[in-house]
Enzyme design. Structure first.
Site, PDB file in Angstrom:
ATOM      1  N   ARG A  51       0.795  -1.224   0.000  1.00  0.00           N
ATOM      2  CA  ARG A  51       0.000   0.000   0.000  1.00  0.00           C
ATOM      3  C   ARG A  51       0.832   1.281   0.000  1.00  0.00           C
ATOM      4  O   ARG A  51       0.567   2.204  -0.786  1.00  0.00           O
ATOM      5  CB  ARG A  51      -0.917   0.058   1.246  1.00  0.00           C
ATOM      6  CG  ARG A  51      -2.224  -0.647   1.104  1.00  0.00           C
ATOM      7  CD  ARG A  51      -2.606  -1.260   2.418  1.00  0.00           C
ATOM      8  NE  ARG A  51      -1.632  -2.287   2.729  1.00  0.00           N
ATOM      9  CZ  ARG A  51      -1.729  -3.545   2.276  1.00  0.00           C
ATOM     10  NH1 ARG A  51      -2.772  -3.915   1.598  1.00  0.00           N
ATOM     11  NH2 ARG A  51      -0.787  -4.458   2.526  1.00  0.00           N
ATOM     12  N   THR A  52       1.800   1.358   0.876  1.00  0.00           N
ATOM     13  CA  THR A  52       2.501   2.639   1.029  1.00  0.00           C
ATOM     14  C   THR A  52       3.267   2.979  -0.248  1.00  0.00           C
ATOM     15  O   THR A  52       3.143   4.081  -0.789  1.00  0.00           O
ATOM     16  CB  THR A  52       3.454   2.590   2.241  1.00  0.00           C
ATOM     17  OG1 THR A  52       2.720   2.077   3.358  1.00  0.00           O
ATOM     18  CG2 THR A  52       3.996   3.962   2.576  1.00  0.00           C
ATOM     19  N   LYS A  80      25.202  -4.344  -1.407  1.00  0.00           N
ATOM     20  CA  LYS A  80      26.678  -4.386  -1.505  1.00  0.00           C
ATOM     21  C   LYS A  80      27.323  -3.673  -0.326  1.00  0.00           C
ATOM     22  O   LYS A  80      28.525  -3.484  -0.287  1.00  0.00           O
ATOM     23  CB  LYS A  80      27.126  -3.707  -2.795  1.00  0.00           C
ATOM     24  CG  LYS A  80      26.579  -4.330  -4.062  1.00  0.00           C
ATOM     25  CD  LYS A  80      27.126  -3.578  -5.273  1.00  0.00           C
ATOM     26  CE  LYS A  80      26.073  -3.399  -6.333  1.00  0.00           C
ATOM     27  NZ  LYS A  80      26.433  -2.390  -7.322  1.00  0.00           N
ATOM     28  N   ARG A 101      11.325   3.766   3.278  1.00  0.00           N
ATOM     29  CA  ARG A 101      10.995   2.840   4.379  1.00  0.00           C
ATOM     30  C   ARG A 101      12.252   2.052   4.700  1.00  0.00           C
ATOM     31  O   ARG A 101      12.944   1.578   3.791  1.00  0.00           O
ATOM     32  CB  ARG A 101       9.875   1.884   3.962  1.00  0.00           C
ATOM     33  CG  ARG A 101       9.650   0.766   4.951  1.00  0.00           C
ATOM     34  CD  ARG A 101       8.430  -0.060   4.634  1.00  0.00           C
ATOM     35  NE  ARG A 101       7.197   0.675   4.888  1.00  0.00           N
ATOM     36  CZ  ARG A 101       5.981   0.148   4.799  1.00  0.00           C
ATOM     37  NH1 ARG A 101       5.837  -1.117   4.467  1.00  0.00           N
ATOM     38  NH2 ARG A 101       4.912   0.870   5.039  1.00  0.00           N
ATOM     39  N   HIS A 129       5.088   5.771  11.524  1.00  0.00           N
ATOM     40  CA  HIS A 129       4.612   5.614  10.137  1.00  0.00           C
ATOM     41  C   HIS A 129       3.651   6.783   9.876  1.00  0.00           C
ATOM     42  O   HIS A 129       2.439   6.602   9.797  1.00  0.00           O
ATOM     43  CB  HIS A 129       3.910   4.262  10.002  1.00  0.00           C
ATOM     44  CG  HIS A 129       3.615   3.835   8.597  1.00  0.00           C
ATOM     45  ND1 HIS A 129       3.743   4.664   7.493  1.00  0.00           N
ATOM     46  CD2 HIS A 129       3.184   2.633   8.113  1.00  0.00           C
ATOM     47  CE1 HIS A 129       3.394   3.979   6.401  1.00  0.00           C
ATOM     48  NE2 HIS A 129       3.052   2.750   6.750  1.00  0.00           N
TER      49      HIS A 129
HETATM   50  N1   CP Z   1      -0.168  -0.004   5.827  1.00  0.00           N
HETATM   51  C1   CP Z   1       1.031  -0.285   5.269  1.00  0.00           C
HETATM   52  O1   CP Z   1       2.066   0.291   5.600  1.00  0.00           O
HETATM   53  O2   CP Z   1       0.968  -1.273   4.317  1.00  0.00           O
HETATM   54  P1   CP Z   1       2.199  -1.758   3.448  1.00  0.00           P
HETATM   55  O3   CP Z   1       3.181  -2.425   4.378  1.00  0.00           O
HETATM   56  O4   CP Z   1       1.609  -2.704   2.435  1.00  0.00           O
HETATM   57  O5   CP Z   1       2.822  -0.540   2.825  1.00  0.00           O
END
Ligand code: CP
Length: 304
Positions: A51-52, A80, A101, A129
């Protein structure tokens, strides 16, 4: 340069404006379709995501911009041995804005020190998040019409669940919010989150029973037990099915309960709940694209 590392990097007024722009994007889509022409978003995902990452990429494409990036550490020079600092410094030469991320808490702060383009924290370890929280706030506003005066139950892995940490930090700034923290003792929220709640003077309780909490909730925010953050597989197996929301458990819930989940789910919400009109988690995923469009515009300083 504006970064988004923690949700508190945004004022309540800025969040209100993001929500307003996200709603306008839905109503007046044509107005936005070329607004980011010639701008590039880099999505640097050292951890898996559906999603993100994809909502960020869809957001930039719908704004008329372009996207580049990688979806795992293994497909970048991190494999590496390249440092986060060097990766971000390099990508800052190619992109106008970066969403990243990383499994290490604080990695986006390190990255932000090495580039002059905006950095968005798309999840750092078990820490925060913030763009999930923006998604959650937009979902709550659209479903409830307000961000104040409600009892929010957060259920599951509250220790490692970074979405919960950011959501609590965000909701502390709204009036008359009460939290019911539902988790096994081993997965309670970290002390720094409890300290934030105490400092803000909000009411909160910790319970182990979802059934006990259910009747008082306006929002039920379910979370996955975060297998990837456990040191011990046996502990994960013991705790993973601590809570499974099904229609029977919902019998005592309010008729206007809003059921949320950042997704992915594993087993914590039965699929039979998906057809209940109170289930909002796929709507929540859609809200994620709208609010990320608004956020990209804000951080690129594009006036709307
Ligand atoms: N909600 C969320 O962070 O989903 P993903 O890990 O799929 O990005």
């Amino acid at each position: 340069v504006r970064n988004l590392i923690n949700i508190t990097d945004l004022s309540v007024q800025e969040i209100d404006k993001l929500i307003e722009v996200a709603d306008d994007i839905v109503k007046n889509h044509n107005k936005y379709e070329n607004i980011c022409a010639h701008k590039k978003l880099a999505t640097l995902f050292f951890e898996p995501s559906t999603r993100t990452r994809l909502s960020f990429e869809a957001a930039m494409l719908e704004l008329g911009g372009s996207v580049l990036g990688f979806s795992s550490a293994n497909s970048s020079s991190a494999a590496k041995g390249e440092s986060v600092s060097d990766t971000i410094r390099t990508v800052g030469c190619y992109a106008d804005i970066i969403a990243m991320r990383h499994p290490k808490e604080g990695a986006p702060i390190v990255g932000a020190q090495r580039t002059t383009v905006p950095i968005i924290n798309a999840g750092d370890g078990g820490h925060f998040h913030p763009t999930q929280t923006l998604t959650d706030l937009l979902t709550i506003k659209r479903k409830k019409g307000r961000l104040s005066d409600m009892t929010i139950g957060v259920c599951g892995d509250l220790k490692f669940g970074r979405t919960v940490h950011s959501l609590i930090e965000a909701m502390l700034r709204y009036d008359n919010i009460k939290f019911v923290l539902i988790s096994p003792v081993e997965l309670q929220v970290p002390d720094y989150i409890k300290e934030s709640m105490n400092k803000a003077g909000v009411l909160w309780t910790e319970v182990e029973s979802l059934e006990e909490a259910m009747p008082m909730l306006d929002i039920l925010y379910m979370t996955r037990v975060q297998r990837e953050r456990f040191f011990n597989e046996a502990d994960y197996i013991r705790l993973k099915d601590s809570y499974i929301l099904d229609l029977e458990k919902l019998e005592t819930a309010k008729k206007d309960l809003t059921i949320m989940h950042p997704l992915p789910r594993v087993n914590e919400i039965s699929v039979e709940v998906d057809d209940d009109e109170r289930a909002c988690y796929f709507f929540q995923a859609l809200c994620g694209k709208h609010i990320r469009m608004a956020l990209i515009l804000l951080l690129l300083n594009i006036q709307v």
